[in-house]
Design a protein around this motif. Structure first.
Motif, PDB file in Angstrom:
ATOM      1  N   GLN A 115       0.847  -1.183   0.000  1.00 26.74           N
ATOM      2  CA  GLN A 115       0.000   0.000   0.000  1.00 26.74           C
ATOM      3  C   GLN A 115       0.887   1.239   0.000  1.00 26.74           C
ATOM      4  N   GLU A 116       0.311   2.353  -0.398  1.00 28.56           N
ATOM      5  CA  GLU A 116       1.121   3.557  -0.570  1.00 28.56           C
ATOM      6  C   GLU A 116       1.817   3.966   0.712  1.00 28.56           C
ATOM      7  N   SER A 117       1.074   4.025   1.809  1.00 27.56           N
ATOM      8  CA  SER A 117       1.685   4.486   3.052  1.00 27.56           C
ATOM      9  C   SER A 117       0.840   4.055   4.234  1.00 27.56           C
ATOM     10  N   THR A 118       1.503   3.779   5.356  1.00 28.31           N
ATOM     11  CA  THR A 118       0.796   3.508   6.602  1.00 28.31           C
ATOM     12  C   THR A 118       0.852   4.730   7.518  1.00 28.31           C
ATOM     13  N   GLY A 276      -8.563   5.027   6.857  1.00 33.71           N
ATOM     14  CA  GLY A 276      -7.638   3.955   7.219  1.00 33.71           C
ATOM     15  C   GLY A 276      -8.264   3.011   8.220  1.00 33.71           C
ATOM     16  N   ARG A 295      -7.916  -5.262   2.170  1.00 30.10           N
ATOM     17  CA  ARG A 295      -7.092  -4.469   1.245  1.00 30.10           C
ATOM     18  C   ARG A 295      -7.590  -4.626  -0.190  1.00 30.10           C
ATOM     19  N   GLN A 299      -9.332  -0.976  -0.681  1.00 25.84           N
ATOM     20  CA  GLN A 299      -8.152  -0.144  -0.914  1.00 25.84           C
ATOM     21  C   GLN A 299      -7.957   0.879   0.199  1.00 25.84           C
ATOM     22  N   PRO A 301      -5.982   1.844   3.422  1.00 24.09           N
ATOM     23  CA  PRO A 301      -4.728   1.412   4.024  1.00 24.09           C
ATOM     24  C   PRO A 301      -4.932   0.940   5.458  1.00 24.09           C
ATOM     25  N   LYS A 303      -3.516   1.042   8.854  1.00 25.40           N
ATOM     26  CA  LYS A 303      -2.560   1.966   9.471  1.00 25.40           C
ATOM     27  C   LYS A 303      -1.858   1.338  10.681  1.00 25.40           C
TER      28      LYS A 303
END
Length: 329
Positions: A115-118, A276, A295, A299, A301, A303
């Protein structure tokens, strides 16, 4: 409306296990591995049982049996099929051993969890406002305490808002957490308007120069229209105080709920504008695979993950550590 500035309290043996004293731990992988113990044990035992000491031919029979074992972790049909098909693509027609198949599964799981970022989204200026939502019994209030401690330990000044005004136990519990952590808390009278508590919490964060305001909300089902409208009111109120707030709307999901967590995520992600997920109670479940369909379908995230009962038993979600911990022996 009450505002309490708490000092960090010593451990209290009379507090229930959900507010147990911090546990010592190693790095992120060690925490993940400990938290995923039940899921890992189920997976490794089940998959190992498919193999003989001399190895086994990867054919349709093995692939179908592997698929059935993966489903047991509540990862859902889609992710289980993806993993099975990846094993087929890489290994079909070969005689392989348990370790080789597990390595292949781990690599594919890691890819699926990317995923892009947590990272939490922080406000450019002023306090960051985090709204926390979920159904009753999901571990929401406990997760807030753990998250507040995590942020406090990272050097952030945190204010808590006890917005679950209809459940006295939730206010009590959050007040205990605030005392343990040593952070401020804003509470209201029983059954007070949760939006007013949220407003006061944000006001207090601004007045004291706090970095982060975390606001608890009453547990609700995504089908309860009036309560979902209440969330909308809270959002409007905090946005009046800070432009762009809330900066995060975190949905707490109970890992022990397995596939039921999926319907919760669907309802809340649409109605509450979730940004998130916090996956709670991961240590108490053999259904840690539920993170995969979450996920896949939303989609959103992931966290943070809850990995135990202690105040420090929360960790930022890391796909590589999670995948390795899920299958490592």
């Amino acid at each position: 409306m009450a505002f309490w500035r708490t000092k960090k309290a010593p451990p209290d043996d009379s507090v229930s296990s959900t507010e147990a004293a911090p546990k010592s731990g190693g790095g992120l992988f060690s925490k993940m591995r400990a938290g995923l113990q039940k899921t890992r044990r189920t997976l490794n035992t089940d998959i190992r049982d498919l193999f003989k000491s001399e190895g086994r031919l990867v054919d349709d029979t093995l692939l179908n049996e592997l698929f059935a074992k993966l489903i047991r972790t509540d990862m859902g049909i889609g992710p289980a099929e993806t993993i099975r098909d990846d094993v087929a693509t890489r290994l079909r027609g070969r005689v392989v051993h348990f370790e080789e198949v597990v390595q292949t599964i781990t690599e594919q799981t890691r890819t699926m969890l990317q995923q892009e970022s947590t990272e939490l989204r922080l406000a450019d200026t002023g306090p960051t406002v985090i709204l926390v939502v979920g159904v009753n019994g999901s571990g929401k209030t406990t997760s807030i305490g753990k998250l507040a401690n995590h942020l406090h330990q990272a050097g952030h000044k945190v204010v808590l808002g006890a917005g679950d005004t209809f459940r006295a136990a939730a206010v009590e519990q959050l007040t205990v957490w605030a005392g343990r952590i040593g952070c401020d808390i804003v509470t209201g009278k029983p059954e007070a308007d949760p939006a007013s508590v949220a407003f006061q919490c944000v006001e207090q964060a601004i007045a004291t120069g706090a970095d982060i305001a975390i606001i608890d909300t009453a547990g609700r089902l995504q089908t309860q229209t009036n309560l979902m409208q209440q969330l909308e009111k809270i959002r409007r109120v905090v946005e009046k105080k800070i432009e762009g707030a809330p900066h995060e709307v975190l949905l707490v999901l109970d890992a022990t709920a397995g596939q039921n967590a999926i319907s919760q995520a669907r309802g809340f992600s649409e109605a509450a504008g979730c940004t998130g997920i916090v996956l709670a109670k991961l240590d108490g479940s053999a259904k840690g695979g539920v993170v995969l369909p979450i996920r896949e379908q939303f989609q959103l995230p992931v966290k943070f993950v809850g990995l135990g009962e202690g105040v420090e038993d929360i960790a930022p979600f890391d796909p590589a550590s999670f995948a390795n911990a899920l299958f490592s022996e």
